[in-house]
Design a protein around this motif. Structure first.
Motif, PDB file in Angstrom:
ATOM      1  N   LYS A   1     -26.731  62.329  -7.265  1.00 45.58           N
ATOM      2  CA  LYS A   1     -25.654  61.714  -7.676  1.00 45.58           C
ATOM      3  C   LYS A   1     -24.637  62.668  -8.439  1.00 45.58           C
ATOM      4  CE  LYS A   1     -28.064  57.693  -9.346  1.00 45.58           C
ATOM      5  NZ  LYS A   1     -28.766  57.028 -10.499  1.00 45.58           N
TER       6      LYS A   1
ATOM      7  N   TYR B   1     -33.226  53.721  -5.452  1.00 51.16           N
ATOM      8  CA  TYR B   1     -33.016  53.846  -4.090  1.00 51.16           C
ATOM      9  C   TYR B   1     -33.542  55.137  -3.795  1.00 51.16           C
ATOM     10  CZ  TYR B   1     -29.405  57.540  -5.389  1.00 51.16           C
ATOM     11  OH  TYR B   1     -28.945  58.988  -5.583  1.00 51.16           O
TER      12      TYR B   1
ATOM     13  N   TYR C   1     -23.306  59.470  -3.146  1.00 50.57           N
ATOM     14  CA  TYR C   1     -23.952  58.211  -4.091  1.00 50.57           C
ATOM     15  C   TYR C   1     -22.930  57.028  -4.143  1.00 50.57           C
ATOM     16  CZ  TYR C   1     -25.538  55.616  -8.190  1.00 50.57           C
ATOM     17  OH  TYR C   1     -25.741  54.723  -8.860  1.00 50.57           O
ATOM     18  N   ASP C   2     -23.345  55.961  -3.927  1.00 49.62           N
ATOM     19  CA  ASP C   2     -22.290  54.748  -4.185  1.00 49.62           C
ATOM     20  C   ASP C   2     -23.201  53.994  -4.942  1.00 49.62           C
ATOM     21  OD1 ASP C   2     -20.744  52.706  -4.125  1.00 49.62           O
ATOM     22  OD2 ASP C   2     -20.134  52.831  -1.935  1.00 49.62           O
ATOM     23  N   PRO C   3     -22.753  53.525  -6.149  1.00 48.69           N
ATOM     24  CA  PRO C   3     -23.513  52.708  -7.072  1.00 48.69           C
ATOM     25  C   PRO C   3     -23.507  51.163  -6.515  1.00 48.69           C
ATOM     26  CG  PRO C   3     -21.393  53.132  -8.185  1.00 48.69           C
ATOM     27  CD  PRO C   3     -21.596  54.214  -7.062  1.00 48.69           C
ATOM     28  N   GLY C   4     -22.589  50.933  -5.682  1.00 43.63           N
ATOM     29  CA  GLY C   4     -22.495  49.673  -4.981  1.00 43.63           C
ATOM     30  C   GLY C   4     -23.441  49.377  -3.966  1.00 43.63           C
ATOM     31  N   LYS C   5     -23.914  50.666  -3.132  1.00 45.27           N
ATOM     32  CA  LYS C   5     -25.021  50.566  -2.115  1.00 45.27           C
ATOM     33  C   LYS C   5     -26.245  51.026  -2.479  1.00 45.27           C
ATOM     34  CE  LYS C   5     -21.305  51.540   1.385  1.00 45.27           C
ATOM     35  NZ  LYS C   5     -20.770  52.589   2.437  1.00 45.27           N
ATOM     36  N   HIS C   6     -26.526  51.771  -3.585  1.00 43.65           N
ATOM     37  CA  HIS C   6     -27.721  52.456  -3.903  1.00 43.65           C
ATOM     38  C   HIS C   6     -27.851  52.144  -5.266  1.00 43.65           C
ATOM     39  CE1 HIS C   6     -25.410  55.591  -1.199  1.00 43.65           C
ATOM     40  NE2 HIS C   6     -26.321  54.795  -0.481  1.00 43.65           N
ATOM     41  N   PRO C   7     -28.650  51.137  -5.299  1.00 45.24           N
ATOM     42  CA  PRO C   7     -29.055  50.520  -6.499  1.00 45.24           C
ATOM     43  C   PRO C   7     -30.208  51.407  -7.420  1.00 45.24           C
ATOM     44  CG  PRO C   7     -30.392  49.316  -4.904  1.00 45.24           C
ATOM     45  CD  PRO C   7     -29.093  50.080  -4.088  1.00 45.24           C
ATOM     46  N   GLU C   8     -30.721  51.210  -8.490  1.00 47.10           N
ATOM     47  CA  GLU C   8     -31.794  51.971  -9.169  1.00 47.10           C
ATOM     48  C   GLU C   8     -32.886  52.087  -8.333  1.00 47.10           C
ATOM     49  OE1 GLU C   8     -33.237  54.042 -12.486  1.00 47.10           O
ATOM     50  OE2 GLU C   8     -31.131  53.125 -12.295  1.00 47.10           O
TER      51      GLU C   8
END
Length: 232
Positions: free
Chosen positions: A169, A146, A137-144
């Motif tokens: 996550k 996802y 999980y990468d918050p920059g690539k995987h928005p709410e």
């Protein structure tokens, strides 16, 4: 020559096919061996080729008979490469390509509603798929939201989507795709409907039911429940 479009045991978003040519008198074994060579597949015994006739009935291609004589449709013919005999312990398969193909088949079973399980198991299986496909999980690539872009089941709720994302996550970080696929296989094999290929029938009272052979025995299903099980 005949044109044969062979589809793999993959999910709807990844459906791919291989167009093969063979002589009109070629037998099923020749086609199967040709495909296994194409896939570099050595552990062949778990797999088969399935096709649907014009009456929408499913059949396994018989290897000792001519391909064209088994098909009643017009060329080009479309057939599917499938797991025919599910391994009792898929994680113990020797070849990585074999494990991957079994993973794809079970993933497909999950999507089509054949691999039935409780919500917590469904969330874990889907999270393993997610980890295998997109990594950590990468918050920059995987928005709410996802996880909602992936279709793991015939239908699912937002609550289940949130649970899938939560597991992805918090529990699976650092797992390689191969490890996630292996964990998916280990979990799937513990489920009652693992390896079930249901065939419709009726019980003595006339109620709809399904018969199926599994790696572990013979089962009778009614709705989403296993009502009888005879161990091998």
């Amino acid at each position: 020559c005949l044109g044969i479009l062979l589809r793999g045991s993959v999910g709807p978003a990844e459906e791919e096919g291989s167009l093969l040519s063979l002589q009109r008198d070629a037998k099923g074994q020749y086609l199967f061996d040709l495909l296994c060579h194409h896939l570099n597949l050595l552990e062949k015994d778990y797999f088969g080729i399935r096709f649907v006739d014009p009456d929408k009935q499913r059949h396994w291609l018989e290897f000792t008979k001519s391909v064209v004589k088994q098909l009643r449709s017009q060329p080009p013919f479309t057939m599917c490469f499938r797991v025919k005999f599910y391994p009792a312990d898929p994680a113990a398969l020797k070849e990585e390509i074999t494990r991957y193909l079994v993973f794809l088949q079970i993933k497909r079973d999950l999507y089509h509603g054949r691999l039935l399980c409780k919500t917590s198991d469904a969330a874990l299986l889907a999270a393993y798929i997610l980890q295998a496909e997109i990594g950590d999980y990468d918050p920059g690539k995987h928005p709410e939201g996802y996880s909602s872009k992936f279709q793991f089941f015939p239908k699912h709720s937002e609550k289940l989507e949130r649970k899938i994302a939560e597991i992805h996550k918090t529990e699976l970080s650092g797992q390689t795709p191969a490890t996630s696929e292996l964990n998916f296989l280990r979990k799937a094999q513990t489920l009652e409907t693992y390896g079930v290929d249901p065939h419709p029938c009726k019980d003595v009272s006339g109620n709809a039911a399904f018969l199926a052979f599994t790696p572990f025995g013979f089962v009778v299903l009614q709705g989403n429940k296993r009502v009888h099980f005879i161990k091998w």
